[in-house]
Design an enzyme around this catalytic site. Structure first.
Site, PDB file in Angstrom:
ATOM      1  N   SER A 194       3.343  -2.610  10.222  1.00 43.52           N
ATOM      2  CA  SER A 194       4.796  -2.614  10.371  1.00 43.52           C
ATOM      3  C   SER A 194       5.446  -3.933   9.951  1.00 43.52           C
ATOM      4  O   SER A 194       6.383  -4.409  10.595  1.00 43.52           O
ATOM      5  CB  SER A 194       5.192  -2.238  11.806  1.00 43.52           C
ATOM      6  N   GLY A 199       2.293   1.811  10.825  1.00 40.12           N
ATOM      7  CA  GLY A 199       3.230   2.934  10.730  1.00 40.12           C
ATOM      8  C   GLY A 199       3.908   3.270  12.045  1.00 40.12           C
ATOM      9  O   GLY A 199       4.536   4.322  12.187  1.00 40.12           O
ATOM     10  N   GLU A 216      -6.857   4.257   8.048  1.00 42.22           N
ATOM     11  CA  GLU A 216      -6.663   5.704   7.851  1.00 42.22           C
ATOM     12  C   GLU A 216      -7.921   6.337   7.270  1.00 42.22           C
ATOM     13  O   GLU A 216      -8.231   7.499   7.543  1.00 42.22           O
ATOM     14  CB  GLU A 216      -5.428   5.947   6.958  1.00 42.22           C
ATOM     15  N   GLU A 273      -5.504  -5.431  10.330  1.00 44.07           N
ATOM     16  CA  GLU A 273      -4.470  -4.421  10.561  1.00 44.07           C
ATOM     17  C   GLU A 273      -4.745  -3.713  11.883  1.00 44.07           C
ATOM     18  O   GLU A 273      -5.531  -2.759  11.925  1.00 44.07           O
ATOM     19  CB  GLU A 273      -4.476  -3.389   9.435  1.00 44.07           C
ATOM     20  N   HIS A 325      -9.545   0.896   4.888  1.00 45.65           N
ATOM     21  CA  HIS A 325      -8.250   1.042   5.576  1.00 45.65           C
ATOM     22  C   HIS A 325      -8.460   1.908   6.813  1.00 45.65           C
ATOM     23  O   HIS A 325      -9.266   2.844   6.805  1.00 45.65           O
ATOM     24  CB  HIS A 325      -7.232   1.691   4.626  1.00 45.65           C
ATOM     25  N   GLY A 327       2.749  -1.318   4.298  1.00 45.21           N
ATOM     26  CA  GLY A 327       2.742   0.112   4.001  1.00 45.21           C
ATOM     27  C   GLY A 327       4.160   0.609   3.753  1.00 45.21           C
ATOM     28  O   GLY A 327       4.727   0.448   2.662  1.00 45.21           O
ATOM     29  N   GLY A 328       4.770   1.191   4.783  1.00 41.20           N
ATOM     30  CA  GLY A 328       6.077   1.841   4.668  1.00 41.20           C
ATOM     31  C   GLY A 328       7.126   1.017   3.935  1.00 41.20           C
ATOM     32  O   GLY A 328       7.831   1.538   3.055  1.00 41.20           O
ATOM     33  N   ASN A 337       0.863  -1.183   0.000  1.00 38.38           N
ATOM     34  CA  ASN A 337       0.000   0.000   0.000  1.00 38.38           C
ATOM     35  C   ASN A 337       0.897   1.229   0.000  1.00 38.38           C
ATOM     36  O   ASN A 337       1.551   1.524   1.003  1.00 38.38           O
ATOM     37  CB  ASN A 337      -0.882  -0.028   1.259  1.00 38.38           C
ATOM     38  N   TRP A 338       0.925   1.928  -1.125  1.00 37.27           N
ATOM     39  CA  TRP A 338       1.831   3.081  -1.250  1.00 37.27           C
ATOM     40  C   TRP A 338       1.246   4.355  -0.650  1.00 37.27           C
ATOM     41  O   TRP A 338       1.871   5.418  -0.719  1.00 37.27           O
ATOM     42  CB  TRP A 338       2.205   3.295  -2.722  1.00 37.27           C
ATOM     43  N   LYS A 339       0.044   4.271  -0.116  1.00 36.57           N
ATOM     44  CA  LYS A 339      -0.603   5.426   0.526  1.00 36.57           C
ATOM     45  C   LYS A 339      -0.480   6.675  -0.368  1.00 36.57           C
ATOM     46  O   LYS A 339      -0.457   6.556  -1.579  1.00 36.57           O
ATOM     47  CB  LYS A 339      -0.006   5.661   1.915  1.00 36.57           C
TER      48      LYS A 339
HETATM   49  C1  PEP Z   1      -0.768  -0.090   5.835  1.00 35.17           C
HETATM   50  O1  PEP Z   1      -0.721   1.044   5.404  1.00 35.17           O
HETATM   51  O2  PEP Z   1      -1.712  -0.839   5.500  1.00 35.17           O
HETATM   52  C2  PEP Z   1       0.289  -0.553   6.758  1.00 35.17           C
HETATM   53  C3  PEP Z   1       0.185  -1.742   7.278  1.00 35.17           C
HETATM   54  O3  PEP Z   1       1.315   0.316   6.987  1.00 35.17           O
HETATM   55  P1  PEP Z   1       2.742  -0.046   7.680  1.00 35.17           P
HETATM   56  O4  PEP Z   1       3.242  -1.317   7.055  1.00 35.17           O
HETATM   57  O5  PEP Z   1       3.612   1.121   7.393  1.00 35.17           O
HETATM   58  O6  PEP Z   1       2.484  -0.223   9.144  1.00 35.17           O
END
Ligand code: PEP
Length: 252
Positions: A214, A174, A98, A168, A96, A235-236, A9-11
């Site tokens: 993470s 994050g 967010e 999640e 998601h 994500g990151g 997920n490149w957000k």
């Molecule tokens: C995400 O954005 O779905 C996520 C899991 O982010 P991260 O891996 O950065 O925690």
């Protein structure tokens, strides 16, 4: 046998040019990853360019959101699921945390988006997960059960093979703080039980449940050893082609 899914997920990161460059860099690094499905989710503006560049590769493209409405109309700023499909995408992330947190998306909204995705021929990656306060209050299972049932309401038995669930925990997104493999496994097994009760043991057995929060090259293997963890939403660590490729190639 459930085929694992590793999705990035490149957000809200990367221009069109940066997205295409990252996708092109990823392609050879995961070309031999036949053990899992590989998905990346760039921003809307880059979907078409990235999908075009990845045509014929083993990387699928996902959007990060879609409209609740199924057909076109006077809804300024929205993008319908069928328009996402039209760019060459096969998946869309809905619900998601967010979006639930900052854009006040409820389970009802998420359910409408999942239905719109299905009708457009997209596979919906439906996200659920509790906050730290909810976990500390011992409510994690109840919260996730409610989100799961609410977010999937309106989908019929025949839609279920076009759904992927992503667990999640909000406190792990994050933050650098990952759920332990055992914590994640406990919730994944619970999600599968809820799904079996609501739908059927067969549908529950086929459901792919991804862990997100993470995920990094050094913790993916431990997570993937768990019986009910069928992949990861990253994500990151998905923003750089080499670290995402290391996660995809967790089995080497
Ligand atoms: C995400 O954005 O779905 C996520 C899991 O982010 P991260 O891996 O950065 O925690």
């Amino acid at each position: 046998m459930r085929k694992p899914v590793i999705a990035g997920n490149w957000k809200m990161y990367k221009t069109v040019g940066d997205s295409v460059a990252a996708a092109v860099a990823l392609k050879p690094l995961v070309a031999n990853a036949n053990h899992c499905e590989v998905i990346i989710a760039p921003v809307f503006t880059a979907l078409k360019s990235v999908a075009d560049r990845l045509e014929g590769s083993n990387i699928k493209v996902s959007a990060q959101n879609c409209a609740t409405e199924k057909s076109e109309g006077a809804l300024t700023g929205e993008i319908a699921a069928f328009m996402i499909h039209d760019t060459g995408c096969s998946h869309v992330i809905v619900g998601h945390s967010e979006r639930r947190q900052y854009y006040f998306e409820t389970d009802q909204i998420v359910s409408k988006k999942a239905q719109a995705a299905r009708e457009a021929g997209l596979i919906a990656i439906v996200c659920v997960g509790e906050t730290l306060d909810q976990r500390d209050a011992g409510k994690a299972l109840d919260v996730v059960k409610e989100q799961l049932i609410g977010s999937l309401s309106g989908l019929t038995a025949s839609d279920l093979d076009r759904i992927i669930v992503a667990y999640e925990p909000v406190w792990a997104i994050g933050t650098g703080r990952t759920a332990t493999p055992e914590q994640a496994q406990e919730m994944h097994a619970f999600i599968r039980r809820v799904f079996a009760e609501r739908h059927s043991p067969g549908a529950a057995d086929a459901l792919r449940i991804l862990y997100g929060g993470s995920v990094k090259p050094d913790n993916i293997a431990g997570l993937m050893k768990q019986l009910d963890i069928d992949g990861a939403l990253v994500g990151g660590a998905s923003l750089k082609a080499d670290s995402f490729a290391e996660i995809v190639n967790y089995n080497r």
